[in-house]
Design an enzyme around this catalytic site. Structure first.
Site, PDB file in Angstrom:
ATOM      1  N   ASP A   1       0.925  -1.207  -0.141  1.00 50.66           N
ATOM      2  CA  ASP A   1      -0.052   0.080  -0.023  1.00 50.66           C
ATOM      3  C   ASP A   1       0.947   1.103   0.084  1.00 50.66           C
ATOM      4  O   ASP A   1       1.632   1.562   0.830  1.00 50.66           O
ATOM      5  CB  ASP A   1      -0.936  -0.038   1.228  1.00 50.66           C
ATOM      6  CG  ASP A   1      -1.690   1.137   1.494  1.00 50.66           C
ATOM      7  OD1 ASP A   1      -1.635   2.166   0.587  1.00 50.66           O
ATOM      8  OD2 ASP A   1      -2.736   1.205   2.125  1.00 50.66           O
ATOM      9  N   VAL A   2       0.988   2.180  -1.131  1.00 57.44           N
ATOM     10  CA  VAL A   2       1.843   3.005  -1.387  1.00 57.44           C
ATOM     11  C   VAL A   2       1.551   4.113  -0.216  1.00 57.44           C
ATOM     12  O   VAL A   2       2.666   5.221  -0.066  1.00 57.44           O
ATOM     13  CB  VAL A   2       1.834   3.718  -2.687  1.00 57.44           C
ATOM     14  CG1 VAL A   2       2.447   2.660  -3.570  1.00 57.44           C
ATOM     15  CG2 VAL A   2       0.444   4.185  -2.974  1.00 57.44           C
TER      16      VAL A   2
ATOM     17  N   ASN B   1       2.847   4.303 -10.219  1.00 56.70           N
ATOM     18  CA  ASN B   1       1.636   4.603 -10.721  1.00 56.70           C
ATOM     19  C   ASN B   1       0.501   4.428  -9.990  1.00 56.70           C
ATOM     20  O   ASN B   1      -0.647   4.992 -10.382  1.00 56.70           O
ATOM     21  CB  ASN B   1       1.794   3.439 -11.922  1.00 56.70           C
ATOM     22  CG  ASN B   1       0.238   3.036 -12.300  1.00 56.70           C
ATOM     23  OD1 ASN B   1      -0.254   3.605 -13.347  1.00 56.70           O
ATOM     24  ND2 ASN B   1      -0.211   2.073 -11.954  1.00 56.70           N
TER      25      ASN B   1
ATOM     26  N   TYR C   1      -8.488  15.537  -6.333  1.00 54.84           N
ATOM     27  CA  TYR C   1      -7.758  14.553  -7.265  1.00 54.84           C
ATOM     28  C   TYR C   1      -6.552  15.365  -8.180  1.00 54.84           C
ATOM     29  O   TYR C   1      -5.705  15.197  -8.060  1.00 54.84           O
ATOM     30  CB  TYR C   1      -8.673  13.667  -8.281  1.00 54.84           C
ATOM     31  CG  TYR C   1      -7.947  12.710  -9.321  1.00 54.84           C
ATOM     32  CD1 TYR C   1      -7.651  11.634  -8.866  1.00 54.84           C
ATOM     33  CD2 TYR C   1      -7.454  13.290 -10.592  1.00 54.84           C
ATOM     34  CE1 TYR C   1      -6.927  10.763  -9.922  1.00 54.84           C
ATOM     35  CE2 TYR C   1      -6.972  12.438 -11.371  1.00 54.84           C
ATOM     36  CZ  TYR C   1      -6.681  11.198 -11.120  1.00 54.84           C
ATOM     37  OH  TYR C   1      -6.066  10.411 -11.833  1.00 54.84           O
TER      38      TYR C   1
ATOM     39  N   LYS D   1      -2.477  15.436  -8.164  1.00 55.50           N
ATOM     40  CA  LYS D   1      -1.810  15.389  -9.218  1.00 55.50           C
ATOM     41  C   LYS D   1      -0.945  16.350  -9.753  1.00 55.50           C
ATOM     42  O   LYS D   1       0.007  16.402 -10.206  1.00 55.50           O
ATOM     43  CB  LYS D   1      -2.833  14.862 -10.494  1.00 55.50           C
ATOM     44  CG  LYS D   1      -3.436  13.531 -10.355  1.00 55.50           C
ATOM     45  CD  LYS D   1      -2.254  12.307 -10.300  1.00 55.50           C
ATOM     46  CE  LYS D   1      -3.315  11.133 -10.451  1.00 55.50           C
ATOM     47  NZ  LYS D   1      -2.238   9.820 -10.353  1.00 55.50           N
TER      48      LYS D   1
ATOM     49  N   THR E   1      -9.192   1.901 -18.713  1.00 52.10           N
ATOM     50  CA  THR E   1      -8.826   1.173 -17.713  1.00 52.10           C
ATOM     51  C   THR E   1      -9.962   0.827 -16.880  1.00 52.10           C
ATOM     52  O   THR E   1     -10.950   1.581 -17.038  1.00 52.10           O
ATOM     53  CB  THR E   1      -7.618   1.623 -16.626  1.00 52.10           C
ATOM     54  OG1 THR E   1      -8.107   2.766 -16.237  1.00 52.10           O
ATOM     55  CG2 THR E   1      -6.216   2.040 -17.727  1.00 52.10           C
TER      56      THR E   1
HETATM   57  N1  LIG Z   1      -7.224   5.952 -16.266  1.00 46.71           N
HETATM   58  C1  LIG Z   1      -7.220   7.073 -16.693  1.00 46.71           C
HETATM   59  O1  LIG Z   1      -7.999   7.754 -17.505  1.00 46.71           O
HETATM   60  C2  LIG Z   1      -6.295   7.945 -15.884  1.00 46.71           C
HETATM   61  C3  LIG Z   1      -5.726   9.247 -16.306  1.00 46.71           C
HETATM   62  C4  LIG Z   1      -4.656  10.040 -15.678  1.00 46.71           C
HETATM   63  C5  LIG Z   1      -4.244   9.356 -14.518  1.00 46.71           C
HETATM   64  N2  LIG Z   1      -4.509   8.180 -14.249  1.00 46.71           N
HETATM   65  C6  LIG Z   1      -3.660   7.602 -13.281  1.00 46.71           C
HETATM   66  O2  LIG Z   1      -3.010   6.337 -13.720  1.00 46.71           O
HETATM   67  C7  LIG Z   1      -2.721   5.547 -12.545  1.00 46.71           C
HETATM   68  C8  LIG Z   1      -3.254   4.261 -12.864  1.00 46.71           C
HETATM   69  O3  LIG Z   1      -4.591   4.183 -12.985  1.00 46.71           O
HETATM   70  P1  LIG Z   1      -5.164   3.094 -13.905  1.00 46.71           P
HETATM   71  O4  LIG Z   1      -6.254   3.773 -14.780  1.00 46.71           O
HETATM   72  O5  LIG Z   1      -4.608   2.195 -14.772  1.00 46.71           O
HETATM   73  O6  LIG Z   1      -6.211   2.580 -12.586  1.00 46.71           O
HETATM   74  P2  LIG Z   1      -6.539   1.164 -12.335  1.00 46.71           P
HETATM   75  O7  LIG Z   1      -7.713   1.184 -11.221  1.00 46.71           O
HETATM   76  O8  LIG Z   1      -6.835   0.165 -13.335  1.00 46.71           O
HETATM   77  O9  LIG Z   1      -5.371   0.754 -11.370  1.00 46.71           O
HETATM   78  C9  LIG Z   1      -4.707   1.031 -10.226  1.00 46.71           C
HETATM   79  C10 LIG Z   1      -3.940   0.177  -9.382  1.00 46.71           C
HETATM   80  O10 LIG Z   1      -3.628   0.769  -8.437  1.00 46.71           O
HETATM   81  C11 LIG Z   1      -3.837   0.141  -7.321  1.00 46.71           C
HETATM   82  N3  LIG Z   1      -3.956   0.654  -6.130  1.00 46.71           N
HETATM   83  C12 LIG Z   1      -4.950   1.542  -5.355  1.00 46.71           C
HETATM   84  N4  LIG Z   1      -4.645   2.023  -4.308  1.00 46.71           N
HETATM   85  C13 LIG Z   1      -3.404   1.673  -3.896  1.00 46.71           C
HETATM   86  C14 LIG Z   1      -2.482   1.765  -3.016  1.00 46.71           C
HETATM   87  N5  LIG Z   1      -3.053   2.428  -1.940  1.00 46.71           N
HETATM   88  N6  LIG Z   1      -1.383   1.257  -3.123  1.00 46.71           N
HETATM   89  C15 LIG Z   1      -1.163   0.331  -3.991  1.00 46.71           C
HETATM   90  N7  LIG Z   1      -1.580   0.067  -4.981  1.00 46.71           N
HETATM   91  C16 LIG Z   1      -3.021   0.716  -5.085  1.00 46.71           C
HETATM   92  C17 LIG Z   1      -5.214  -0.697  -7.705  1.00 46.71           C
HETATM   93  O11 LIG Z   1      -5.517  -1.930  -6.902  1.00 46.71           O
HETATM   94  C18 LIG Z   1      -5.219  -0.992  -9.073  1.00 46.71           C
HETATM   95  O12 LIG Z   1      -4.405  -2.276  -9.397  1.00 46.71           O
HETATM   96  C19 LIG Z   1      -3.466   6.376 -11.433  1.00 46.71           C
HETATM   97  O13 LIG Z   1      -2.370   6.983 -10.397  1.00 46.71           O
HETATM   98  C20 LIG Z   1      -4.507   7.183 -11.913  1.00 46.71           C
HETATM   99  O14 LIG Z   1      -4.814   8.446 -11.104  1.00 46.71           O
HETATM  100  C21 LIG Z   1      -5.095   7.484 -14.816  1.00 46.71           C
END
Ligand SMILES: NC(=O)c1ccc[n+]([C@@H]2O[C@H](COP(=O)([O-])OP(=O)(O)OC[C@H]3O[C@@H](n4cnc5c(N)ncnc54)[C@H](O)[C@@H]3O)[C@@H](O)[C@H]2O)c1
Length: 255
Positions: free
Chosen positions: A66-67, A93, A159, A163, A194
């Site tokens: 857990d980060v 990530n 959020y 970011k 995703t």
């Molecule tokens: N999907 C988008 O459109 C988008 C856009 C911009 C930024 N992001 C960012 O990209 C990153 C990845 O997002 P994604 O879309 O792949 O989401 P996702 O939900 O598919 O994957 C996120 C992963 O992070 C894990 N996670 C959640 N809380 C955690 C914690 N406390 N410690 C460790 N792991 C944890 C989850 O279990 C999951 O496996 C995130 O930081 C998100 O904010 C996503």
């Protein structure tokens, strides 16, 4: 379609690696020859991801992490170094989404949770990755920001605040460590298909057609397109790229 990289002999560390762009990036690192530590809080998904990569012949370690808990981050980095002997590449990530809410109504607990994972989590990861990379005198780190790190949006203050903070962390640490052989950059994904975004579609927080129309390129991005950007930033091809917040957003922030 994508360029190929050779990270043979190098070790990568990916947080939130059980899903979405974390999984796509861990997979891309492994296919490019790196030994990879996948970390996540979702143990079942993490086990499935690790098993899939091992079955494909890749060198993989899975660690619950857990980060938002610095001790867990320190332990995961230590286990990586104990297992593979070094740390060369990191993609910080892991992140969560927060529900759209009027800023006047945002519960403090939600703000703390979002910043605890999305901002403090990146801080903790960088801190412990850098302690190892500093010893080695080399390394490349990519932090995950967002289009939300570059622009504001109504209802998204927590959020987007977190970011934006990731970019500040990235730039400051990048300046500090560039002279020591370590490059630190961030990517700013647009709207990427995703499980996180699917959940926003399901909850009504985001409309799929509108989301696609909002990207000048006319479609959502894929997790693999984000992985391609991370691998490039970690590669020798980006050897002169330091402290950037790279939009990978189909043109969203070009307006
Ligand atoms: N999907 C988008 O459109 C988008 C856009 C911009 C930024 N992001 C960012 O990209 C990153 C990845 O997002 P994604 O879309 O792949 O989401 P996702 O939900 O598919 O994957 C996120 C992963 O992070 C894990 N996670 C959640 N809380 C955690 C914690 N406390 N410690 C460790 N792991 C944890 C989850 O279990 C999951 O496996 C995130 O930081 C998100 O904010 C996503």
């Amino acid at each position: 379609m994508n360029p190929t990289y050779d990270f043979t002999g190098q070790v990568a560390f990916v947080t939130g690696a059980a899903s979405g762009m974390g999984l796509a990036t861990a997979t891309a690192f492994a296919r490019a020859g790196a030994a990879v530590t996948l970390t996540d809080v979702d143990d079942d998904a993490l086990a499935t991801a690790g098993a899939g990569l091992r079955a494909a012949g890749h060198q993989v370690l899975t660690v619950h992490c857990d980060v938002s808990d610095e001790d867990q981050v320190a332990a995961a980095v230590s286990e990586t170094v104990a297992t593979f002997g070094r740390l060369d590449l990191a993609y910080n990530n892991a992140g969560i989404q927060s529900p759209t809410v009027d800023a006047a109504d945002e519960p403090g607990a939600v703000f703390d949770r979002v910043t605890g994972i999305n901002l403090r989590g990146v801080w903790a990861c960088m801190k412990h990755e850098l302690a190892q990379m500093r010893e080695q005198g080399s390394g490349a780190i990519v932090n995950c920001s967002s289009l939300g790190g570059l622009v504001g949006l109504p209802g998204r203050a927590a959020y987007h605040g977190a970011k934006h903070g990731v970019i500040g962390l990235t730039r400051s640490a990048a300046l500090e460590y560039a002279p020591r052989g370590i490059r630190i950059n961030a990517i700013c994904p647009g709207t990427i298909e995703t499980p996180m975004v699917t959940a926003m579609f399901d909850s009504g927080d985001l409309d799929p057609a509108q989301a696609a129309a909002d990207e000048p390129i006319g479609r959502l991005g894929t997790a693999e397109e984000m992985a391609a950007a991370v691998l490039w930033l970690c590669s020798p091809g980006a050897s002169y790229v330091v402290g950037v917040a790279l939009p990978v957003d189909g043109g969203y922030t070009a307006r």
